[in-house]
Design an enzyme around this catalytic site. Structure first.
Site, PDB file in Angstrom:
ATOM      1  N   SER A   1      -9.462  49.589  77.834  1.00  0.00           N
ATOM      2  CA  SER A   1      -8.517  50.653  77.550  1.00  0.00           C
ATOM      3  C   SER A   1      -7.059  50.221  77.764  1.00  0.00           C
ATOM      4  O   SER A   1      -6.146  50.891  77.307  1.00  0.00           O
ATOM      5  CB  SER A   1      -8.818  51.851  78.454  1.00  0.00           C
ATOM      6  OG  SER A   1      -8.599  51.520  79.824  1.00  0.00           O
TER       7      SER A   1
ATOM      8  N   LYS B   1       0.913  50.907  82.910  1.00  0.00           N
ATOM      9  CA  LYS B   1      -0.058  51.637  82.080  1.00  0.00           C
ATOM     10  C   LYS B   1       0.121  53.139  82.283  1.00  0.00           C
ATOM     11  O   LYS B   1       0.397  53.597  83.393  1.00  0.00           O
ATOM     12  CB  LYS B   1      -1.478  51.193  82.491  1.00  0.00           C
ATOM     13  CG  LYS B   1      -2.599  51.773  81.629  1.00  0.00           C
ATOM     14  CD  LYS B   1      -3.956  51.206  82.057  1.00  0.00           C
ATOM     15  CE  LYS B   1      -5.097  51.810  81.245  1.00  0.00           C
ATOM     16  NZ  LYS B   1      -6.411  51.229  81.591  1.00  0.00           N
TER      17      LYS B   1
ATOM     18  N   SER C   1     -11.820  47.142  81.385  1.00  0.00           N
ATOM     19  CA  SER C   1     -10.580  47.521  80.697  1.00  0.00           C
ATOM     20  C   SER C   1      -9.353  46.679  81.030  1.00  0.00           C
ATOM     21  O   SER C   1      -8.291  46.878  80.445  1.00  0.00           O
ATOM     22  CB  SER C   1     -10.255  48.994  80.962  1.00  0.00           C
ATOM     23  OG  SER C   1     -11.123  49.818  80.241  1.00  0.00           O
TER      24      SER C   1
END
Length: 495
Positions: free
Chosen positions: A158, A78, A182
């Site tokens: 997210s 990420k 998330s």
């Protein structure tokens, strides 16, 4: 072997050890899948050179017989994790051009274990969002579609890029972070497994901060066994993170027996929300039945302060965000706005932040600054901290009464279309976190397991919440649920 990118971590590891495949072959298969999937916008910084170099080194290590479980396995990282020499922007314009001179602890541990980094994954800006629509790179897109509908769906947020990449077999697994859901919400939206470990189990050092008392890294994988393998590599004490725990990291995979006889599973009445879709209610009941059939005892429980969780979270998280994001000022690194003649330092701050931060980040920074301001600190922030303590105590009381894990829905709906819940009503978007934020406020481990499909053929997930530091036990309960549910659906390839 063809379609090597479709393997999970455990299958690929076993194939590597058996000599049936090399890490270079696995990596090349993933790199090709990534190049063919630009329509998903999941990978935003591709690193094929680093990937192949690490894959070659991993093959040597495996030959030498000195290889941990993650060795040679291609994964995505990420964009919130700092990666040395590779853009690490947290999906924000304000960090444009930032290439860290250091590696986050979690990505370093994965590299040390021989994992192969394929590149950086899309996400909501500074991890603020539930649909991956606030990214400077543009929306990440789910590989799933509703029936014959061509509308693009959100992979959740997210960690939307991570979810999309794992579900579409662009990588074998990915890192995510979870501040209010998330990891678990996107995992539920795309039919994969995502675990948020206990706060302090994984180091936060080198991960761009959103809300420091809530943020926690975790793996996003194709199944529970893979989550156990990857989580073990990500955990461990880090002296650079003052909240990191010195507990030994168990072999999580070895704890996956599937035996949950005699375990007490709590069903919290407060999670039965008004207007909850019948499909979610039904899935939840079926999940409880599956665990009961596997030998667990189902117990109705109460978590009375749950109704205050969302407002508490949306005071504490923005307050911490406004404090953490104050460092982005255009002075030392990242973007600096063009200044007019006569502009001073105040104008530079104002212009840089107005250009560099997206609307959602600006909104949360302003809310956070407001609740921390002199006249409102006690009315909002201090009160939210007290309620947080009560929410945590609800869980402590339930676990003290002998409950081993808690079963809830993971999300209040299946994935929705991109643009369907945009800026018109941000509060509507915030309600996506209704089942997940309590776990962050209490610092507990939580896992989302895919459990079924809705009428439109979209994945739905169930969440299990565990006792602090007992991720092994939680993973085993999730393993039993996964085995009973038998979820194997994959998105049809359209991209």
């Amino acid at each position: 072997m063809s379609d090597l990118n479709k393997l999970g971590l455990a299958e690929a590891r076993d194939a590597l050890r058996a000599g049936d495949v090399t890490s270079v072959e696995l990596t090349e298969s993933c790199l090709k899948a990534i190049d063919d999937a630009d329509a998903l916008n999941a990978f935003v910084h591709k690193t094929p050179e680093i990937a192949l170099e690490r894959a070659k080194a991993a093959d040597e290590r495996i030959k030498a017989g000195d290889a941990p479980s993650m060795c040679g396995l291609p994964i995505g990282i990420k964009d919130l994790f700092c990666t040395k020499g590779v853009p690490s922007q947290a999906a924000s314009k304000i960090l444009e051009g930032f290439k860290p001179e250091y590696e986050s602890t979690v990505s370093q541990q994965l590299a040390d274990s021989g994992a192969v980094m394929l590149g950086k994954l899309n996400m909501d800006e500074f991890a603020m969002g539930s649909s991956n629509e606030t990214s400077v790179y543009g929306n990440a897109v789910s590989p799933w579609r509703r029936g014959n509908d061509d509308a693009q769906l959100t992979p959740g947020g997210s960690s939307g890029g991570s979810a999309s990449a794992v579900a579409a077999d662009l990588c074998l697994a990915a890192t995510g972070t979870d501040t209010g859901g998330s990891i678990r919400q996107p995992a539920a939206f795309v039919g994969i497994t995502g675990i948020k470990p206990t706060y302090g189990r994984c180091s936060r050092w080198g991960i761009v901060a959103f809300a420091s008392s809530l943020d926690q890294a975790g793996p996003m994988t194709k199944n529970v066994r893979d989550a156990a393998i990857m989580l073990e590599a990500m955990c461990g004490h880090d002296p650079k993170d003052s909240t990191s725990t010195e507990l030994a990291v168990p072999n999580f995979e070895a704890m996956l027996t599937g035996d949950i006889k005699g375990k007490k599973i709590g069903i919290p009445k407060e999670y039965r929300m008004d207007g909850m879709p019948a499909e979610i209610e039904k899935l939840w009941a079926e999940g409880a039945e599956m665990l009961k059939a596997a030998g667990a005892e189902i117990v109705d429980i109460s978590l009375p302060h749950t109704k205050y969780a969302l407002p508490t979270y949306y005071v504490i998280a923005p307050a911490e965000a406004s404090s953490n994001l104050a460092r982005y000022d255009g002075v030392r690194y990242g973007r600096r706005a063009q200044l007019a003649q006569g502009d001073g330092i105040t104008e530079m701050y104002e212009k840089t932040r107005a250009e560099g931060f997206g609307h959602e980040v600006q909104r949360r920074v302003m809310i956070g600054t407001y609740v921390l301001s002199a006249g409102f600190y006690d009315a909002y922030y201090n009160r939210a901290r007290k309620v947080r303590t009560l929410i945590k105590k609800d869980f402590e009381d339930v676990f003290a009464a002998g409950i081993d894990a808690i079963l809830t829905p993971a999300t209040p709906s299946a994935s929705f279309g991109l643009g369907e819940m945009t800026e018109a009503d941000p509060v509507q978007m915030y309600l996506n976190d209704v089942f997940t934020v309590t776990v962050n406020l209490a610092g507990l481990p939580g896992i989302s397991v895919p459990a079924g499909l809705d009428q439109q053929g979209l994945p739905l997930g169930l969440q299990l919440i565990g006792r602090p530091w007992e991720e092994g036990d939680l993973l085993n309960t999730a393993y039993a649920l996964e085995s009973a549910g038998g979820f194997v659906a994959k998105p049809g390839k359209w991209w």
